[in-house]
Design a protein around this motif. Structure first.
Motif, PDB file in Angstrom:
ATOM      1  N   ASP A   1       6.096   6.381 -14.142  1.00 41.36           N
ATOM      2  CA  ASP A   1       7.130   6.569 -15.155  1.00 41.36           C
ATOM      3  C   ASP A   1       8.386   7.238 -14.589  1.00 41.36           C
ATOM      4  O   ASP A   1       9.419   7.265 -15.241  1.00 41.36           O
ATOM      5  CB  ASP A   1       6.590   7.384 -16.332  1.00 41.36           C
ATOM      6  CG  ASP A   1       6.137   8.770 -15.912  1.00 41.36           C
ATOM      7  OD1 ASP A   1       5.640   8.929 -14.776  1.00 41.36           O
ATOM      8  OD2 ASP A   1       6.272   9.703 -16.724  1.00 41.36           O
ATOM      9  N   ARG A   2       8.321   7.753 -13.345  1.00 32.88           N
ATOM     10  CA  ARG A   2       9.474   8.442 -12.764  1.00 32.88           C
ATOM     11  C   ARG A   2      10.060   7.746 -11.544  1.00 32.88           C
ATOM     12  O   ARG A   2      11.175   8.041 -11.145  1.00 32.88           O
ATOM     13  CB  ARG A   2       9.087   9.869 -12.367  1.00 32.88           C
ATOM     14  CG  ARG A   2       8.625  10.689 -13.537  1.00 32.88           C
ATOM     15  CD  ARG A   2       8.386  12.148 -13.222  1.00 32.88           C
ATOM     16  NE  ARG A   2       7.657  12.392 -11.998  1.00 32.88           N
ATOM     17  CZ  ARG A   2       7.747  13.523 -11.299  1.00 32.88           C
ATOM     18  NH1 ARG A   2       8.516  14.492 -11.710  1.00 32.88           N
ATOM     19  NH2 ARG A   2       7.048  13.683 -10.198  1.00 32.88           N
TER      20      ARG A   2
ATOM     21  N   ALA B   1       0.831  -1.204   0.000  1.00 35.59           N
ATOM     22  CA  ALA B   1       0.000   0.000   0.000  1.00 35.59           C
ATOM     23  C   ALA B   1       0.866   1.255   0.000  1.00 35.59           C
ATOM     24  O   ALA B   1       0.586   2.225  -0.715  1.00 35.59           O
ATOM     25  CB  ALA B   1      -0.942  -0.008   1.200  1.00 35.59           C
ATOM     26  N   PHE B   2       1.919   1.248   0.785  1.00 33.16           N
ATOM     27  CA  PHE B   2       2.839   2.389   0.833  1.00 33.16           C
ATOM     28  C   PHE B   2       3.549   2.548  -0.507  1.00 33.16           C
ATOM     29  O   PHE B   2       3.687   3.662  -1.026  1.00 33.16           O
ATOM     30  CB  PHE B   2       3.852   2.191   1.967  1.00 33.16           C
ATOM     31  CG  PHE B   2       4.783   3.352   2.165  1.00 33.16           C
ATOM     32  CD1 PHE B   2       4.291   4.615   2.440  1.00 33.16           C
ATOM     33  CD2 PHE B   2       6.153   3.171   2.107  1.00 33.16           C
ATOM     34  CE1 PHE B   2       5.161   5.689   2.642  1.00 33.16           C
ATOM     35  CE2 PHE B   2       7.023   4.235   2.295  1.00 33.16           C
ATOM     36  CZ  PHE B   2       6.523   5.494   2.576  1.00 33.16           C
ATOM     37  N   ALA B   3       3.983   1.438  -1.088  1.00 26.99           N
ATOM     38  CA  ALA B   3       4.637   1.483  -2.400  1.00 26.99           C
ATOM     39  C   ALA B   3       3.685   2.049  -3.449  1.00 26.99           C
ATOM     40  O   ALA B   3       4.072   2.911  -4.255  1.00 26.99           O
ATOM     41  CB  ALA B   3       5.107   0.087  -2.805  1.00 26.99           C
TER      42      ALA B   3
ATOM     43  N   LEU C   1       3.355   5.780  -3.064  1.00 23.67           N
ATOM     44  CA  LEU C   1       4.526   6.490  -3.596  1.00 23.67           C
ATOM     45  C   LEU C   1       4.451   6.591  -5.113  1.00 23.67           C
ATOM     46  O   LEU C   1       4.728   7.646  -5.697  1.00 23.67           O
ATOM     47  CB  LEU C   1       5.818   5.779  -3.183  1.00 23.67           C
ATOM     48  CG  LEU C   1       6.197   5.851  -1.714  1.00 23.67           C
ATOM     49  CD1 LEU C   1       7.369   4.923  -1.422  1.00 23.67           C
ATOM     50  CD2 LEU C   1       6.521   7.271  -1.308  1.00 23.67           C
ATOM     51  N   ILE C   2       4.094   5.494  -5.755  1.00 20.66           N
ATOM     52  CA  ILE C   2       3.979   5.483  -7.217  1.00 20.66           C
ATOM     53  C   ILE C   2       2.880   6.438  -7.673  1.00 20.66           C
ATOM     54  O   ILE C   2       3.063   7.192  -8.631  1.00 20.66           O
ATOM     55  CB  ILE C   2       3.749   4.044  -7.721  1.00 20.66           C
ATOM     56  CG1 ILE C   2       5.027   3.223  -7.521  1.00 20.66           C
ATOM     57  CG2 ILE C   2       3.319   4.047  -9.181  1.00 20.66           C
ATOM     58  CD1 ILE C   2       4.862   1.737  -7.715  1.00 20.66           C
ATOM     59  N   ASP C   3       1.752   6.434  -6.973  1.00 26.16           N
ATOM     60  CA  ASP C   3       0.668   7.355  -7.320  1.00 26.16           C
ATOM     61  C   ASP C   3       1.103   8.809  -7.150  1.00 26.16           C
ATOM     62  O   ASP C   3       0.788   9.661  -7.977  1.00 26.16           O
ATOM     63  CB  ASP C   3      -0.568   7.102  -6.447  1.00 26.16           C
ATOM     64  CG  ASP C   3      -1.318   5.843  -6.829  1.00 26.16           C
ATOM     65  OD1 ASP C   3      -1.066   5.302  -7.935  1.00 26.16           O
ATOM     66  OD2 ASP C   3      -2.152   5.395  -6.013  1.00 26.16           O
TER      67      ASP C   3
END
Length: 127
Positions: A113-114, A101-103, A106-108
């Motif tokens: 793409d970054r 969920a934390f990962a 972070l991606i959201d």
């Protein structure tokens, strides 16, 4: 020799440089979406956001002691390391413990793409 142009320039740059080289087969052109400067700025932003999160946690007053704060911090989620991964043209973010969920958050927040999120070992971090 490695040249790292943006993706729109990759073909043109490779063709021009290969004509100049005695051994053009040794040229490795890597098309990249983000410049190193942009990735380093994102790395700094992620580090600053993590620092702000930790300061807010510390200042929340919900801990009876400093030991309780460090115990909660070790339980995570925690960003253990942040660094530019130039070979994949992203910022690598090591998180611990393994927290999907934390990962995902972070991606959201920073963009698939970054940012490349990976699981890192907390026991290598000194507290």
């Amino acid at each position: 020799m490695t040249i790292v142009p943006t993706s729109s320039e990759a073909s043109a740059v490779a063709a021009k440089v290969r004509r100049l080289l005695a051994h053009p087969e040794h040229l490795n052109v890597i098309a990249q979406r983000y410049t190193l400067r942009e990735l380093r700025r994102l790395q700094d932003t992620i580090s600053d956001d993590q620092d702000a999160r930790l300061h807010a946690l510390w200042g929340s007053g919900e801990f009876a002691s400093e030991e309780e704060f460090w115990r909660r911090l070790r339980e995570g989620p925690l960003i253990v390391q942040v660094g530019v991964k130039q070979e994949i043209n992203k910022v690598g973010v090591g998180v611990s413990p393994r927290d999907r969920a934390f990962a995902a958050a972070l991606i959201d927040r920073y963009g698939r793409d970054r940012v490349h999120v990976f699981w890192d070992r907390l026991d290598e971090v000194w507290f």
